[in-house]
Design a protein around this motif. Structure first.
Motif, PDB file in Angstrom:
ATOM      1  N   PHE A   8       0.839  -1.195   0.000  1.00  0.00           N
ATOM      2  CA  PHE A   8       0.000   0.000   0.000  1.00  0.00           C
ATOM      3  C   PHE A   8       0.877   1.248   0.000  1.00  0.00           C
ATOM      4  CE2 PHE A   8      -3.082  -3.061   1.636  1.00  0.00           C
ATOM      5  CZ  PHE A   8      -4.189  -2.743   0.845  1.00  0.00           C
ATOM      6  N   ALA A   9       0.727   2.062  -1.058  1.00  0.00           N
ATOM      7  CA  ALA A   9       1.520   3.274  -1.206  1.00  0.00           C
ATOM      8  C   ALA A   9       0.687   4.499  -0.851  1.00  0.00           C
ATOM      9  CB  ALA A   9       2.031   3.394  -2.641  1.00  0.00           C
ATOM     10  N   LEU A  10       1.376   5.559  -0.445  1.00  0.00           N
ATOM     11  CA  LEU A  10       0.728   6.821  -0.118  1.00  0.00           C
ATOM     12  C   LEU A  10       0.245   7.514  -1.384  1.00  0.00           C
ATOM     13  CD1 LEU A  10       0.076   9.138   1.903  1.00  0.00           C
ATOM     14  CD2 LEU A  10       2.395   9.973   1.489  1.00  0.00           C
ATOM     15  N   LYS A  11      -0.986   8.028  -1.322  1.00  0.00           N
ATOM     16  CA  LYS A  11      -1.560   8.800  -2.424  1.00  0.00           C
ATOM     17  C   LYS A  11      -1.981  10.154  -1.852  1.00  0.00           C
ATOM     18  CE  LYS A  11      -5.526   7.442  -4.044  1.00  0.00           C
ATOM     19  NZ  LYS A  11      -6.582   6.674  -4.762  1.00  0.00           N
ATOM     20  N   LEU A  12      -1.182  11.183  -2.115  1.00  0.00           N
ATOM     21  CA  LEU A  12      -1.462  12.511  -1.553  1.00  0.00           C
ATOM     22  C   LEU A  12      -2.701  13.124  -2.191  1.00  0.00           C
ATOM     23  CD1 LEU A  12       2.117  14.098  -1.288  1.00  0.00           C
ATOM     24  CD2 LEU A  12       0.636  13.363   0.577  1.00  0.00           C
ATOM     25  N   LEU A  13      -3.570  13.667  -1.349  1.00  0.00           N
ATOM     26  CA  LEU A  13      -4.813  14.286  -1.810  1.00  0.00           C
ATOM     27  C   LEU A  13      -4.929  15.692  -1.238  1.00  0.00           C
ATOM     28  CD1 LEU A  13      -7.342  11.361  -1.192  1.00  0.00           C
ATOM     29  CD2 LEU A  13      -6.249  11.962  -3.359  1.00  0.00           C
ATOM     30  N   ASP A  14      -5.561  16.576  -1.991  1.00  0.00           N
ATOM     31  CA  ASP A  14      -5.836  17.926  -1.490  1.00  0.00           C
ATOM     32  C   ASP A  14      -7.066  17.947  -0.591  1.00  0.00           C
ATOM     33  OD1 ASP A  14      -3.685  19.050  -2.845  1.00  0.00           O
ATOM     34  OD2 ASP A  14      -4.862  19.369  -4.670  1.00  0.00           O
ATOM     35  N   ASP A  15      -7.949  16.967  -0.747  1.00  0.00           N
ATOM     36  CA  ASP A  15      -9.186  16.901   0.014  1.00  0.00           C
ATOM     37  C   ASP A  15      -8.891  16.479   1.459  1.00  0.00           C
ATOM     38  OD1 ASP A  15     -11.688  16.571   1.048  1.00  0.00           O
ATOM     39  OD2 ASP A  15     -12.318  14.988  -0.339  1.00  0.00           O
ATOM     40  N   THR A  16      -8.985  17.418   2.396  1.00  0.00           N
ATOM     41  CA  THR A  16      -8.655  17.120   3.787  1.00  0.00           C
ATOM     42  C   THR A  16      -9.701  16.248   4.465  1.00  0.00           C
ATOM     43  OG1 THR A  16      -9.728  19.166   4.525  1.00  0.00           O
ATOM     44  CG2 THR A  16      -7.361  19.262   4.067  1.00  0.00           C
ATOM     45  N   LEU A  56      -0.661   9.831   6.744  1.00  0.00           N
ATOM     46  CA  LEU A  56      -1.448   9.815   5.505  1.00  0.00           C
ATOM     47  C   LEU A  56      -2.034  11.182   5.194  1.00  0.00           C
ATOM     48  CD1 LEU A  56      -3.412   6.423   5.783  1.00  0.00           C
ATOM     49  CD2 LEU A  56      -1.390   6.912   4.405  1.00  0.00           C
ATOM     50  N   LEU A  57      -2.294  11.966   6.237  1.00  0.00           N
ATOM     51  CA  LEU A  57      -2.823  13.322   6.063  1.00  0.00           C
ATOM     52  C   LEU A  57      -1.738  14.331   5.697  1.00  0.00           C
ATOM     53  CD1 LEU A  57      -5.196  13.418   9.153  1.00  0.00           C
ATOM     54  CD2 LEU A  57      -5.930  13.467   6.768  1.00  0.00           C
ATOM     55  N   GLY A  58      -0.472  13.891   5.746  1.00  0.00           N
ATOM     56  CA  GLY A  58       0.634  14.811   5.478  1.00  0.00           C
ATOM     57  C   GLY A  58       0.931  15.733   6.637  1.00  0.00           C
ATOM     58  N   LYS A  59       0.513  15.341   7.868  1.00  0.00           N
ATOM     59  CA  LYS A  59       0.655  16.202   9.039  1.00  0.00           C
ATOM     60  C   LYS A  59       1.616  15.637  10.074  1.00  0.00           C
ATOM     61  CE  LYS A  59      -2.625  18.741   7.280  1.00  0.00           C
ATOM     62  NZ  LYS A  59      -2.303  20.016   6.611  1.00  0.00           N
ATOM     63  N   GLY A  61       5.478  14.272  11.624  1.00  0.00           N
ATOM     64  CA  GLY A  61       6.794  14.893  11.752  1.00  0.00           C
ATOM     65  C   GLY A  61       7.737  14.567  10.619  1.00  0.00           C
ATOM     66  N   LEU A  62       7.356  13.604   9.771  1.00  0.00           N
ATOM     67  CA  LEU A  62       8.144  13.272   8.581  1.00  0.00           C
ATOM     68  C   LEU A  62       7.387  13.749   7.343  1.00  0.00           C
ATOM     69  CD1 LEU A  62       9.087   9.585   9.466  1.00  0.00           C
ATOM     70  CD2 LEU A  62      10.610  11.564   9.551  1.00  0.00           C
ATOM     71  N   PRO A  63       8.080  14.336   6.366  1.00  0.00           N
ATOM     72  CA  PRO A  63       7.383  14.778   5.153  1.00  0.00           C
ATOM     73  C   PRO A  63       6.804  13.589   4.397  1.00  0.00           C
ATOM     74  CG  PRO A  63       9.767  14.926   4.867  1.00  0.00           C
ATOM     75  CD  PRO A  63       9.528  14.624   6.311  1.00  0.00           C
ATOM     76  N   PRO A  64       5.579  13.702   3.866  1.00  0.00           N
ATOM     77  CA  PRO A  64       4.972  12.592   3.124  1.00  0.00           C
ATOM     78  C   PRO A  64       5.741  12.295   1.848  1.00  0.00           C
ATOM     79  CG  PRO A  64       3.673  14.592   2.871  1.00  0.00           C
ATOM     80  CD  PRO A  64       4.719  14.900   3.901  1.00  0.00           C
ATOM     81  N   ASN A  65       5.859  11.026   1.533  1.00  0.00           N
ATOM     82  CA  ASN A  65       6.605  10.570   0.362  1.00  0.00           C
ATOM     83  C   ASN A  65       5.607   9.910  -0.590  1.00  0.00           C
ATOM     84  OD1 ASN A  65       8.458   9.649  -1.479  1.00  0.00           O
ATOM     85  ND2 ASN A  65       9.692   8.507  -0.013  1.00  0.00           N
ATOM     86  N   ASP A  66       5.085  10.699  -1.525  1.00  0.00           N
ATOM     87  CA  ASP A  66       4.048  10.231  -2.439  1.00  0.00           C
ATOM     88  C   ASP A  66       4.545   9.016  -3.229  1.00  0.00           C
ATOM     89  OD1 ASP A  66       1.602  10.215  -3.675  1.00  0.00           O
ATOM     90  OD2 ASP A  66       2.096  11.748  -5.152  1.00  0.00           O
ATOM     91  N   GLY A  67       3.756   7.939  -3.225  1.00  0.00           N
ATOM     92  CA  GLY A  67       4.116   6.738  -3.964  1.00  0.00           C
ATOM     93  C   GLY A  67       4.939   5.744  -3.176  1.00  0.00           C
ATOM     94  N   ALA A  68       5.382   6.125  -1.964  1.00  0.00           N
ATOM     95  CA  ALA A  68       6.150   5.196  -1.126  1.00  0.00           C
ATOM     96  C   ALA A  68       5.195   4.317  -0.330  1.00  0.00           C
ATOM     97  CB  ALA A  68       7.055   5.970  -0.175  1.00  0.00           C
ATOM     98  N   PHE A  69       5.606   3.085  -0.072  1.00  0.00           N
ATOM     99  CA  PHE A  69       4.820   2.222   0.791  1.00  0.00           C
ATOM    100  C   PHE A  69       4.704   2.862   2.174  1.00  0.00           C
ATOM    101  CE2 PHE A  69       6.364  -1.608  -1.857  1.00  0.00           C
ATOM    102  CZ  PHE A  69       5.254  -1.524  -2.683  1.00  0.00           C
ATOM    103  N   VAL A  70       3.557   2.625   2.813  1.00  0.00           N
ATOM    104  CA  VAL A  70       3.254   3.229   4.105  1.00  0.00           C
ATOM    105  C   VAL A  70       3.412   2.192   5.206  1.00  0.00           C
ATOM    106  CG1 VAL A  70       1.546   4.671   5.298  1.00  0.00           C
ATOM    107  CG2 VAL A  70       1.540   4.563   2.814  1.00  0.00           C
TER     108      VAL A  70
END
Length: 343
Positions: A8-16, A56-59, A61-70
């Motif tokens: 399962f990879a991270l998929k960044l979304l603008d929808d909070t 997953l929310l991008g909030k 302490g580590l910057p979100p890595n789009d497409g990386a496994f979570v």
């Protein structure tokens, strides 16, 4: 043919407001080449933690890595290593795994991490429990021991029905430290009383604050462990004696907003109230290898003795994970969701 890894990879979304299930996608990508110091692990089990949801929310302490496994933690079998003698020794062993910051996580069939992020496991701990050994139990132990360093005889545990909160109550009781537990659901009051909390207070009661203040002063509670933050931190500290310390290890309030919190400047200045943070990744990063090993052995012994026990809501494979993660996001006190990638 290139061997593929599925996870399962991270998929960044603008929808909070989008649920957690929409922020991940099941993908395949080539197995990575091991860099120096790394090991390859066939994953057996991995939990969902509040920190995963915040990430997953991008909030987080580590910057979100789009497409990386979570996924921050789990357990598995080391199948390959490029990490010297220690790495070779780990091959074939079942280990608790912490994801390497900035790299792929562990919600996958195979995971890569640093060899020193792997803790060999006792045989008498089941995979589902072993997968949860690092993040919550180690946090519980470290914070209780920090409270003891601060001279606490009684600890206030906010959001005490969480896995960290329950671990704190169990471990503190073993060490003779009293606990005052605060919860938001009446259903959790009896649960925490059975665990050994000396006092359980319902935050929705009309006289909550007066009861909290009376209890804190009667039991001389001088350390607060708080994963909620925002209004909760100053409210509880206001009820505690002068010279008390809050240890903040999360923010469950409004997790769609940037991390932050509130505190009373007057209390900090005039009542000598102190606020400090705890993040397990920082602790492990600063600790000596023998300290991490000792912490691991202590936590595993507590699991084997039945003093620590992670509540598990459901164990699922890839197909049922989307629904299960959304349930956990809304019902954390039901227990952990455990992903078994290779089932």
């Amino acid at each position: 043919m290139t061997k593929l890894n599925q996870g399962f990879a991270l998929k960044l979304l603008d929808d909070t407001e989008a649920p957690s299930s929409m922020r991940i996608e099941l993908i395949e990508k080539p197995m990575p080449t091991l860099r120096k110091g790394q090991v390859l692990i066939k994953m057996l089990a991995a939990p969902v933690n509040p920190s995963d949801l915040v990430y997953l929310l991008g909030k987080y302490g580590l910057p979100p890595n789009d497409g990386a496994f979570v996924g921050f933690e789990g357990c598995g079998i080391v199948v390959d290593a490029n990490a010297g003698l220690y790495g070779k020794w780990l091959v074939g062993k079942r280990v608790a795994v912490s994801a390497q910051p900035g790299e792929d996580g562990v919600w996958a069939k195979y995971a890569v991490t640093k060899a020193n992020f792997c803790l060999p496991l006792r045989n008498d701990i089941a995979d589902e429990q072993a997968a949860t050994i690092i993040v919550n139990p180690c946090t519980s132990v470290c914070m209780v021991e920090r409270a003891i360093e601060l001279g606490a005889k009684t600890i206030v545990v906010n959001a005490a029905a969480s896995q960290v909160g329950k671990g704190v109550i169990r471990y503190a009781k073993q060490l003779g430290i009293k606990t005052i537990a605060t919860v938001r659901s009446e259903a959790n009051v009896e649960v925490l009383q059975r665990l050994g909390a000396d006092k359980v207070l319902l935050t929705t009661d009309a006289d909550y604050f007066s009861l909290l203040k009376e209890t804190c002063h009667a039991l001389k509670a001088t350390v607060l462990l708080d994963a909620v933050a925002c209004d909760d931190t100053p409210t509880v500290l206001k009820a505690m004696p002068n010279h008390s310390t809050a240890i903040i290890y999360g923010r469950l309030t409004e997790t769609h907003d940037p991390l932050g919190g509130l505190f009373s400047v007057a209390d900090v200045i005039f009542r000598d109230i102190r606020i400090e943070g705890f993040w397990l990744a920082t602790y492990i990063g600063k600790a000596k290898p023998w300290q991490v090993y000792r912490l691991s052995k202590k936590v595993q012994k507590l699991f084997a003795q039945g003093i620590f026990q992670t509540d598990i809501y459901k164990t699922v494979g890839f197909n049922d994970f989307y629904q299960a993660i959304d349930h956990y996001a809304d019902n954390k006190s039901d227990g952990k969701v455990i992903l078994k990638p290779n089932c």
